[in-house]
Scaffold this motif. Sequence first.
Motif, PDB file in Angstrom:
ATOM      1  N   GLU A  23       0.838  -1.194   0.000  1.00 48.87           N
ATOM      2  CA  GLU A  23       0.000   0.000   0.000  1.00 48.87           C
ATOM      3  C   GLU A  23       0.873   1.244   0.000  1.00 48.87           C
ATOM      4  O   GLU A  23       0.531   2.260  -0.600  1.00 48.87           O
ATOM      5  CB  GLU A  23      -0.925   0.002   1.222  1.00 48.87           C
ATOM      6  CG  GLU A  23      -2.026  -1.042   1.166  1.00 48.87           C
ATOM      7  CD  GLU A  23      -2.967  -0.940   2.346  1.00 48.87           C
ATOM      8  OE1 GLU A  23      -2.725  -0.085   3.230  1.00 48.87           O
ATOM      9  OE2 GLU A  23      -3.934  -1.717   2.392  1.00 48.87           O
ATOM     10  N   PRO A  26       2.579   1.623  -4.012  1.00 50.67           N
ATOM     11  CA  PRO A  26       1.550   1.208  -4.979  1.00 50.67           C
ATOM     12  C   PRO A  26       2.069   1.073  -6.404  1.00 50.67           C
ATOM     13  O   PRO A  26       1.509   0.308  -7.190  1.00 50.67           O
ATOM     14  CB  PRO A  26       0.508   2.328  -4.872  1.00 50.67           C
ATOM     15  CG  PRO A  26       1.284   3.520  -4.394  1.00 50.67           C
ATOM     16  CD  PRO A  26       2.305   2.965  -3.454  1.00 50.67           C
ATOM     17  N   ALA A  30       1.259  -2.085  -8.735  1.00 47.42           N
ATOM     18  CA  ALA A  30       0.480  -1.868  -9.952  1.00 47.42           C
ATOM     19  C   ALA A  30       1.266  -2.234 -11.206  1.00 47.42           C
ATOM     20  O   ALA A  30       0.720  -2.855 -12.135  1.00 47.42           O
ATOM     21  CB  ALA A  30       0.022  -0.410 -10.025  1.00 47.42           C
ATOM     22  N   ARG A 239       2.430   9.316  -4.273  1.00 44.50           N
ATOM     23  CA  ARG A 239       1.307   8.615  -3.651  1.00 44.50           C
ATOM     24  C   ARG A 239       0.225   9.580  -3.206  1.00 44.50           C
ATOM     25  O   ARG A 239      -0.962   9.216  -3.134  1.00 44.50           O
ATOM     26  CB  ARG A 239       1.838   7.799  -2.472  1.00 44.50           C
ATOM     27  CG  ARG A 239       0.884   6.771  -1.921  1.00 44.50           C
ATOM     28  CD  ARG A 239       1.572   5.842  -0.934  1.00 44.50           C
ATOM     29  NE  ARG A 239       2.170   6.561   0.183  1.00 44.50           N
ATOM     30  CZ  ARG A 239       3.456   6.506   0.506  1.00 44.50           C
ATOM     31  NH1 ARG A 239       4.297   5.775  -0.201  1.00 44.50           N
ATOM     32  NH2 ARG A 239       3.927   7.178   1.546  1.00 44.50           N
ATOM     33  N   GLU A 240       0.587  10.817  -2.914  1.00 42.73           N
ATOM     34  CA  GLU A 240      -0.371  11.816  -2.432  1.00 42.73           C
ATOM     35  C   GLU A 240      -1.090  12.541  -3.568  1.00 42.73           C
ATOM     36  O   GLU A 240      -2.019  13.315  -3.306  1.00 42.73           O
ATOM     37  CB  GLU A 240       0.362  12.833  -1.558  1.00 42.73           C
ATOM     38  CG  GLU A 240       1.024  12.212  -0.322  1.00 42.73           C
ATOM     39  CD  GLU A 240       1.933  13.193   0.396  1.00 42.73           C
ATOM     40  OE1 GLU A 240       2.118  14.313  -0.142  1.00 42.73           O
ATOM     41  OE2 GLU A 240       2.468  12.843   1.474  1.00 42.73           O
ATOM     42  N   LYS A 241      -0.658  12.321  -4.798  1.00 45.30           N
ATOM     43  CA  LYS A 241      -1.233  13.035  -5.933  1.00 45.30           C
ATOM     44  C   LYS A 241      -2.564  12.405  -6.365  1.00 45.30           C
ATOM     45  O   LYS A 241      -2.854  11.248  -6.056  1.00 45.30           O
ATOM     46  CB  LYS A 241      -0.255  13.029  -7.105  1.00 45.30           C
ATOM     47  CG  LYS A 241       1.077  13.717  -6.814  1.00 45.30           C
ATOM     48  CD  LYS A 241       0.896  15.187  -6.478  1.00 45.30           C
ATOM     49  CE  LYS A 241       2.235  15.869  -6.205  1.00 45.30           C
ATOM     50  NZ  LYS A 241       2.073  17.291  -5.818  1.00 45.30           N
ATOM     51  N   PRO A 242      -3.388  13.162  -7.104  1.00 44.67           N
ATOM     52  CA  PRO A 242      -4.659  12.611  -7.604  1.00 44.67           C
ATOM     53  C   PRO A 242      -4.440  11.393  -8.487  1.00 44.67           C
ATOM     54  O   PRO A 242      -3.362  11.202  -9.065  1.00 44.67           O
ATOM     55  CB  PRO A 242      -5.253  13.782  -8.405  1.00 44.67           C
ATOM     56  CG  PRO A 242      -4.599  15.001  -7.859  1.00 44.67           C
ATOM     57  CD  PRO A 242      -3.217  14.589  -7.458  1.00 44.67           C
ATOM     58  N   GLU A 243      -5.484  10.596  -8.626  1.00 48.15           N
ATOM     59  CA  GLU A 243      -5.386   9.333  -9.363  1.00 48.15           C
ATOM     60  C   GLU A 243      -4.913   9.541 -10.788  1.00 48.15           C
ATOM     61  O   GLU A 243      -4.116   8.745 -11.311  1.00 48.15           O
ATOM     62  CB  GLU A 243      -6.746   8.626  -9.354  1.00 48.15           C
ATOM     63  CG  GLU A 243      -6.717   7.196  -9.861  1.00 48.15           C
ATOM     64  CD  GLU A 243      -6.739   7.096 -11.383  1.00 48.15           C
ATOM     65  OE1 GLU A 243      -6.201   6.108 -11.922  1.00 48.15           O
ATOM     66  OE2 GLU A 243      -7.294   8.006 -12.024  1.00 48.15           O
ATOM     67  N   GLU A 244      -5.372  10.614 -11.452  1.00 46.62           N
ATOM     68  CA  GLU A 244      -4.983  10.827 -12.844  1.00 46.62           C
ATOM     69  C   GLU A 244      -3.487  11.119 -12.978  1.00 46.62           C
ATOM     70  O   GLU A 244      -2.864  10.773 -13.986  1.00 46.62           O
ATOM     71  CB  GLU A 244      -5.814  11.956 -13.485  1.00 46.62           C
ATOM     72  CG  GLU A 244      -5.704  13.313 -12.819  1.00 46.62           C
ATOM     73  CD  GLU A 244      -6.764  13.559 -11.757  1.00 46.62           C
ATOM     74  OE1 GLU A 244      -7.075  14.740 -11.505  1.00 46.62           O
ATOM     75  OE2 GLU A 244      -7.290  12.563 -11.203  1.00 46.62           O
ATOM     76  N   ARG A 246      -1.152   9.870 -10.838  1.00 39.50           N
ATOM     77  CA  ARG A 246      -0.500   8.578 -10.608  1.00 39.50           C
ATOM     78  C   ARG A 246      -0.598   7.690 -11.849  1.00 39.50           C
ATOM     79  O   ARG A 246       0.356   6.978 -12.201  1.00 39.50           O
ATOM     80  CB  ARG A 246      -1.132   7.862  -9.410  1.00 39.50           C
ATOM     81  CG  ARG A 246      -0.973   8.615  -8.080  1.00 39.50           C
ATOM     82  CD  ARG A 246      -1.268   7.703  -6.906  1.00 39.50           C
ATOM     83  NE  ARG A 246      -2.584   7.112  -6.965  1.00 39.50           N
ATOM     84  CZ  ARG A 246      -3.691   7.662  -6.486  1.00 39.50           C
ATOM     85  NH1 ARG A 246      -3.630   8.856  -5.889  1.00 39.50           N
ATOM     86  NH2 ARG A 246      -4.852   7.048  -6.567  1.00 39.50           N
ATOM     87  N   ARG A 247      -1.746   7.783 -12.542  1.00 46.25           N
ATOM     88  CA  ARG A 247      -1.948   6.936 -13.720  1.00 46.25           C
ATOM     89  C   ARG A 247      -0.973   7.268 -14.835  1.00 46.25           C
ATOM     90  O   ARG A 247      -0.370   6.373 -15.442  1.00 46.25           O
ATOM     91  CB  ARG A 247      -3.384   7.069 -14.233  1.00 46.25           C
ATOM     92  CG  ARG A 247      -3.667   6.276 -15.519  1.00 46.25           C
ATOM     93  CD  ARG A 247      -5.131   6.388 -15.906  1.00 46.25           C
ATOM     94  NE  ARG A 247      -5.591   7.774 -15.888  1.00 46.25           N
ATOM     95  CZ  ARG A 247      -5.344   8.643 -16.873  1.00 46.25           C
ATOM     96  NH1 ARG A 247      -4.653   8.290 -17.935  1.00 46.25           N
ATOM     97  NH2 ARG A 247      -5.817   9.891 -16.800  1.00 46.25           N
TER      98      ARG A 247
END
Length: 279
Positions: A23, A26, A30, A239-244, A246-247
């Motif tokens: 966790e 990630p 992933a 890890r603290e950034k928005p999902e987009e 990180r993607r």
Amino acid sequence: MESVKLVQNYYDADVEKEWERLEKHPFEFALTCRFLDRYLHPGDRVLDIGGGPGRYSLYLAKRGCQVTLLDLSAENVEFARRKAREQEIPLTAIAGDAREADQLVEGKFDHVLLMGPLYHLTKERDRERCVQAALSLLRPGGTLSMSFISMIANLIYALREEPEQLLCEESEQFAREHPDDMRYFQNLCNGEEYSGQAFTWAYFARAENILSFVKRFPLEILHFFAQEGVTAHNEDRLREKPEEVRRVWLNLCESLCEKEEYRSWAEHLMVIARKKEVL
């Protein structure tokens, strides 16, 4: 105390820490799953040797694979069983030594994962025995996925988490009290590998030695990649950034992770190889 017992005690003592590790990392999880997904499909038989508390086992079982987990730590095995029951996922979990996998597990598997044991077997003959046991359980044409801790991993950790540690390395008292740390940095500067005490008993491998080791076996190398991609140095910020955000970084990692010049950016290296057909 025997090194294997030291490793067993380490994981038995704090299962939650190992469960939560992915966790906190990630991108490693992933990106590794993206590569596994290329080869592992619903209905496939999978043996996860050294699978810890079951992060990858449960992920693959959810995808419809028939998964057997084998781990040195009885506490890890019980934790994985409990998680599987909670999530109503079928999972077979066995406690045992990776070097004896062929004596503990029956049948042939479409895929075998070795994502842990090769971190901790500090003697080359034990690593060889571990791979041989895995191969004996793998059908011809099946894939073997092996993870290693990179020799550079402790340097990345020190830069990211404890940069003051290097100042301590210059202290004679520190050298007397922490001979293993000193030996690691000396080996790093000398272009050598490291085996011995670290977070627990561990083996840190050089990339070129990983490849030469794998080539001893009847395997066709499909991928050799950095499991964290290029994120290990700054994963806590990402890890603290928005999902987009990180993607898109994960997509970049997938594009770069097999390039030789970027393998040194990661703490963990993985080889995915196919067992050659018997002639």
